[in-house]
Design a protein around this motif. Structure first.
Motif, PDB file in Angstrom:
ATOM      1  N   GLN A 113      -3.364  -8.174 -10.529  1.00 13.37           N
ATOM      2  CA  GLN A 113      -2.212  -8.969 -10.112  1.00 13.37           C
ATOM      3  C   GLN A 113      -1.154  -8.011  -9.584  1.00 13.37           C
ATOM      4  OE1 GLN A 113      -1.704 -12.383 -10.072  1.00 13.37           O
ATOM      5  NE2 GLN A 113       0.182 -11.841  -8.986  1.00 13.37           N
ATOM      6  N   MET A 114      -0.779  -8.187  -8.333  1.00  9.24           N
ATOM      7  CA  MET A 114       0.170  -7.289  -7.677  1.00  9.24           C
ATOM      8  C   MET A 114       1.428  -8.074  -7.325  1.00  9.24           C
ATOM      9  SD  MET A 114      -2.420  -5.176  -5.184  1.00  9.24           S
ATOM     10  CE  MET A 114      -2.856  -6.609  -4.218  1.00  9.24           C
ATOM     11  N   ASN A 115       2.535  -7.698  -7.925  1.00  4.31           N
ATOM     12  CA  ASN A 115       3.823  -8.342  -7.679  1.00  4.31           C
ATOM     13  C   ASN A 115       4.787  -7.352  -7.049  1.00  4.31           C
ATOM     14  OD1 ASN A 115       2.847 -10.697  -8.972  1.00  4.31           O
ATOM     15  ND2 ASN A 115       3.556  -9.958 -10.972  1.00  4.31           N
ATOM     16  N   SER A 116       5.853  -7.867  -6.482  1.00  2.00           N
ATOM     17  CA  SER A 116       6.887  -7.024  -5.873  1.00  2.00           C
ATOM     18  C   SER A 116       6.274  -5.994  -4.942  1.00  2.00           C
ATOM     19  CB  SER A 116       7.714  -6.319  -6.959  1.00  2.00           C
ATOM     20  OG  SER A 116       8.292  -7.255  -7.843  1.00  2.00           O
ATOM     21  N   LEU A 117       5.389  -6.462  -4.079  1.00  2.00           N
ATOM     22  CA  LEU A 117       4.663  -5.549  -3.201  1.00  2.00           C
ATOM     23  C   LEU A 117       5.596  -4.853  -2.225  1.00  2.00           C
ATOM     24  CD1 LEU A 117       1.499  -7.719  -2.715  1.00  2.00           C
ATOM     25  CD2 LEU A 117       1.479  -5.324  -3.433  1.00  2.00           C
ATOM     26  N   LYS A 118       5.263  -3.587  -1.935  1.00  3.09           N
ATOM     27  CA  LYS A 118       6.030  -2.764  -1.021  1.00  3.09           C
ATOM     28  C   LYS A 118       5.138  -2.349   0.143  1.00  3.09           C
ATOM     29  CE  LYS A 118       8.438  -0.704  -4.988  1.00  3.09           C
ATOM     30  NZ  LYS A 118       8.762   0.570  -5.687  1.00  3.09           N
ATOM     31  N   SER A 119       5.745  -1.924   1.229  1.00  4.15           N
ATOM     32  CA  SER A 119       4.960  -1.514   2.399  1.00  4.15           C
ATOM     33  C   SER A 119       4.036  -0.355   2.039  1.00  4.15           C
ATOM     34  CB  SER A 119       5.880  -1.138   3.547  1.00  4.15           C
ATOM     35  OG  SER A 119       6.772  -0.103   3.154  1.00  4.15           O
ATOM     36  N   GLU A 120       4.474   0.496   1.117  1.00  3.23           N
ATOM     37  CA  GLU A 120       3.633   1.637   0.735  1.00  3.23           C
ATOM     38  C   GLU A 120       2.422   1.247  -0.092  1.00  3.23           C
ATOM     39  OE1 GLU A 120       6.951   1.368   0.338  1.00  3.23           O
ATOM     40  OE2 GLU A 120       7.628   2.313  -1.534  1.00  3.23           O
ATOM     41  N   ASP A 121       2.325  -0.031  -0.468  1.00  2.25           N
ATOM     42  CA  ASP A 121       1.123  -0.516  -1.163  1.00  2.25           C
ATOM     43  C   ASP A 121       0.013  -0.872  -0.172  1.00  2.25           C
ATOM     44  OD1 ASP A 121       3.315  -2.247  -3.390  1.00  2.25           O
ATOM     45  OD2 ASP A 121       2.206  -0.395  -3.815  1.00  2.25           O
ATOM     46  N   THR A 122       0.314  -0.834   1.117  1.00  3.06           N
ATOM     47  CA  THR A 122      -0.681  -1.149   2.126  1.00  3.06           C
ATOM     48  C   THR A 122      -1.834  -0.151   2.057  1.00  3.06           C
ATOM     49  OG1 THR A 122       0.906  -2.156   3.640  1.00  3.06           O
ATOM     50  CG2 THR A 122      -1.117  -1.287   4.610  1.00  3.06           C
TER      51      THR A 122
ATOM     52  N   PRO B  15       4.307 -10.522   2.861  1.00 11.99           N
ATOM     53  CA  PRO B  15       5.584  -9.857   3.127  1.00 11.99           C
ATOM     54  C   PRO B  15       6.012  -9.008   1.934  1.00 11.99           C
ATOM     55  CG  PRO B  15       5.927 -12.171   2.621  1.00 11.99           C
ATOM     56  CD  PRO B  15       4.466 -11.980   2.704  1.00 11.99           C
ATOM     57  N   ALA B  16       6.842  -8.040   2.201  1.00  6.87           N
ATOM     58  CA  ALA B  16       7.375  -7.206   1.122  1.00  6.87           C
ATOM     59  C   ALA B  16       8.053  -8.087   0.073  1.00  6.87           C
ATOM     60  CB  ALA B  16       8.356  -6.185   1.681  1.00  6.87           C
ATOM     61  N   GLY B  17       7.805  -7.768  -1.183  1.00  9.47           N
ATOM     62  CA  GLY B  17       8.326  -8.569  -2.282  1.00  9.47           C
ATOM     63  C   GLY B  17       7.389  -9.662  -2.743  1.00  9.47           C
ATOM     64  N   GLY B  18       6.341  -9.876  -1.997  1.00  9.18           N
ATOM     65  CA  GLY B  18       5.380 -10.925  -2.334  1.00  9.18           C
ATOM     66  C   GLY B  18       4.354 -10.481  -3.353  1.00  9.18           C
ATOM     67  N   SER B  19       3.383 -11.364  -3.584  1.00  6.64           N
ATOM     68  CA  SER B  19       2.356 -11.129  -4.593  1.00  6.64           C
ATOM     69  C   SER B  19       0.973 -11.427  -4.041  1.00  6.64           C
ATOM     70  CB  SER B  19       2.598 -12.027  -5.823  1.00  6.64           C
ATOM     71  OG  SER B  19       3.829 -11.745  -6.439  1.00  6.64           O
ATOM     72  N   LEU B  20      -0.002 -10.732  -4.600  1.00  5.29           N
ATOM     73  CA  LEU B  20      -1.405 -10.994  -4.322  1.00  5.29           C
ATOM     74  C   LEU B  20      -2.192 -10.771  -5.606  1.00  5.29           C
ATOM     75  CD1 LEU B  20      -2.282  -9.230  -0.919  1.00  5.29           C
ATOM     76  CD2 LEU B  20      -2.339 -11.684  -1.376  1.00  5.29           C
ATOM     77  N   ARG B  21      -3.334 -11.432  -5.701  1.00  7.70           N
ATOM     78  CA  ARG B  21      -4.224 -11.215  -6.837  1.00  7.70           C
ATOM     79  C   ARG B  21      -5.614 -10.870  -6.309  1.00  7.70           C
ATOM     80  NH1 ARG B  21      -6.994 -15.250 -11.177  1.00  7.70           N
ATOM     81  NH2 ARG B  21      -6.784 -13.958 -13.060  1.00  7.70           N
ATOM     82  N   LEU B  22      -6.098  -9.705  -6.686  1.00  6.67           N
ATOM     83  CA  LEU B  22      -7.438  -9.279  -6.315  1.00  6.67           C
ATOM     84  C   LEU B  22      -8.407  -9.580  -7.444  1.00  6.67           C
ATOM     85  CD1 LEU B  22      -6.681  -5.761  -4.765  1.00  6.67           C
ATOM     86  CD2 LEU B  22      -6.585  -8.002  -3.670  1.00  6.67           C
ATOM     87  N   SER B  23      -9.632  -9.903  -7.058  1.00  5.08           N
ATOM     88  CA  SER B  23     -10.699 -10.142  -8.033  1.00  5.08           C
ATOM     89  C   SER B  23     -11.908  -9.317  -7.651  1.00  5.08           C
ATOM     90  CB  SER B  23     -11.097 -11.620  -8.054  1.00  5.08           C
ATOM     91  OG  SER B  23     -10.014 -12.442  -8.378  1.00  5.08           O
TER      92      SER B  23
END
Length: 120
Positions: free
Chosen positions: A80-89, A12-20
């Protein structure tokens, strides 16, 4: 040489993900590593890069929200991606400049891409 990316998903928007992204195979050295992304209907764009010495560079759109790092012993780059926005899709691709022969040049290698979807 292969780059294997992981860690994408739906958040969801505002969430976080970590890519490796881990590099494997036979090589002598990895120079710059980084992440790019491509949204539907748009060109691939730089997200963040990191040199072997740890210097970083970010796209203005992600500064303050994303952090790129690497583990040289594990040949792995992280995002590390924090405060994700819809435009980060987008589909996120890892990239590395890898030296496979000495003498020789470092060539660009790309991971297979991992989908990041941010729901608003």
């Amino acid at each position: 040489v292969q780059l294997q990316a992981s860690g994408g998903g739906l958040v969801p928007a505002g969430g976080s993900l970590r890519l490796s992204c881990e590099a494997s195979g036979r090589f002598f050295r990895i120079n710059n590593m980084g992440w790019y992304r491509q949204a539907p209907g748009k060109q691939r764009e730089l997200v963040a890069t990191i040199t072997g010495g740890g210097s970083t560079n970010y796209a203005n759109s992600v500064k303050g929200r994303f952090t790129v790092s690497r583990d040289n012993a594990e040949n792995t780059v992280y995002l590390q991606m924090n405060s994700l926005k819809s435009e980060d899709t987008a589909v996120y691709y890892c990239n590395a400049a890898i030296l496979t022969t000495i003498p020789g040049m470092a060539y660009d290698y790309w991971g297979q891409g991992t989908q990041v979807t941010v729901s608003s």
